[in-house]
Write an enzyme that holds these catalytic residues in place. Structure first.
Site, PDB file in Angstrom:
ATOM      1  CD  GLU A   1       4.535 -21.449  10.640  1.00  8.28           C
ATOM      2  OE1 GLU A   1       4.655 -21.417  11.876  1.00  8.28           O
ATOM      3  OE2 GLU A   1       3.516 -21.056  10.042  1.00  8.28           O
TER       4      GLU A   1
ATOM      5  CD  GLU B   1      -2.938  -1.146   2.300  1.00  7.06           C
ATOM      6  OE1 GLU B   1      -2.554  -0.592   3.356  1.00  7.06           O
ATOM      7  OE2 GLU B   1      -4.011  -1.761   2.191  1.00  7.06           O
TER       8      GLU B   1
END
Length: 303
Positions: A119, A88
């Site tokens: 992960e 953004e």
């Protein structure tokens, strides 16, 4: 996962929350009220770590001014939150691609579907951090503060001489030793034990939004509370630039539109021209002398 490969995570986010023990017996509205009450605790927890966050903002702004980059590393919800924050910054502040980069364990595919084992791989984290340099900032995001992917990334970034940061929801995070600054937001046990997409994720969003926005402010990409790095690629956005000029100057729409045209569509230049009553050439000189900061350009006349 077989019992031989299981890991028992010790973190406040994994504990049962005594305030929500009956959440499955109070109906929809009751459950929502309990969730909302827990969410209300998040801003206060973030407020407690603002001094540490300010240190990170200052260090990050300094490195970005010198040509460095900001890297986020995370897995699961933590990684997705980082990806959204980084994505953004372009539309909001016209930040060029590659300055703030989000690395998600498992790559783009893991944004919508979990990638088995990603992960848990320190090697994958280290590989994703291979291009982190000494002038960069590496921020690892892990609710429990122990995610192996984040460990590998921070260890590699630290070895490269980067400024390292850990954002967690565990004040006693095991990976804190790999970070120059640990932002351990004490959000406590989740409403649903271990569901870190709740309070921990909300806290991480506030921390990352605060970090990136404050850095953009420090880099002069705002004037007051207005976005002044907006690029007008269509009629709608050109109208937004005129609106920003009107808000900042109190002048009429026609006058602001004329100034924008005279500045070849450069919002900051037009703004300095209007507020300093100068032409585009001097407006650009002022901005250059002020490092692109509109406020400084209004108080310093270039020689």
């Amino acid at each position: 996962m077989s019992p031989s490969r299981s890991v028992r995570v010790v973190s406040p986010t994994e504990r049962r929350n005594p305030r929500t023990l009956g959440i499955d017996r109070v109906g929809a509205l009751g459950a929502l009220r309990l969730l909302n009450a827990e969410d209300a605790r998040v801003p206060e927890a973030v407020a407690a770590v603002l001094p540490q966050l300010a240190t990170v903002v200052e260090g990050t702004a300094e490195r970005l001014r010198a040509g460095g980059r900001l890297h986020y590393f995370g897995a699961g919800t933590s990684g997705r939150t980082a990806v959204v924050d980084a994505a953004e910054l372009g539309p909001t502040f016209s930040l060029p691609p590659g300055i703030v980069v989000a690395h998600h364990a498992g790559g783009p595919a893991a944004l919508v579907t979990a990638v088995e084992g990603s992960e848990d791989s320190e090697e994958l984290g280290a590989a994703d951090a291979a291009d982190v340099g000494a002038g960069d900032v590496a921020v690892g995001i892990a609710a429990s503060g122990r995610t192996p992917y984040v460990a590998g990334a921070l260890r590699a970034a630290r070895a490269a001489g980067a400024f390292t940061v850990l954002v967690s929801a565990n004040p006693e995070a095991p990976l804190a030793y790999l970070a120059d600054v640990h932002i351990g937001v004490d959000t406590g046990p989740e409403a649903i034990a271990g569901s870190t997409r709740l309070k921990a994720a909300s806290a991480h969003k506030l921390v990352l939004n605060g970090l990136s926005t404050a850095v953009m402010i420090a880099l002069g990409r705002t004037y007051s509370n207005l976005m002044v790095e907006v690029s007008a690629s269509n009629a709608k956005l050109r109208g937004r630039l005129v609106t920003i000029l009107m808000e900042a100057t109190g002048l009429a729409e026609e006058r602001c539109a004329q100034a924008l045209t005279g500045a070849d569509g450069e919002l900051k230049t037009a703004l300095v021209c209007l507020l300093a009553d100068c032409g585009p050439v001097e407006g650009r000189r002022r901005l250059t002398a002020a490092g692109g900061r509109v406020g400084d350009a209004l108080t310093t006349r270039p020689v």
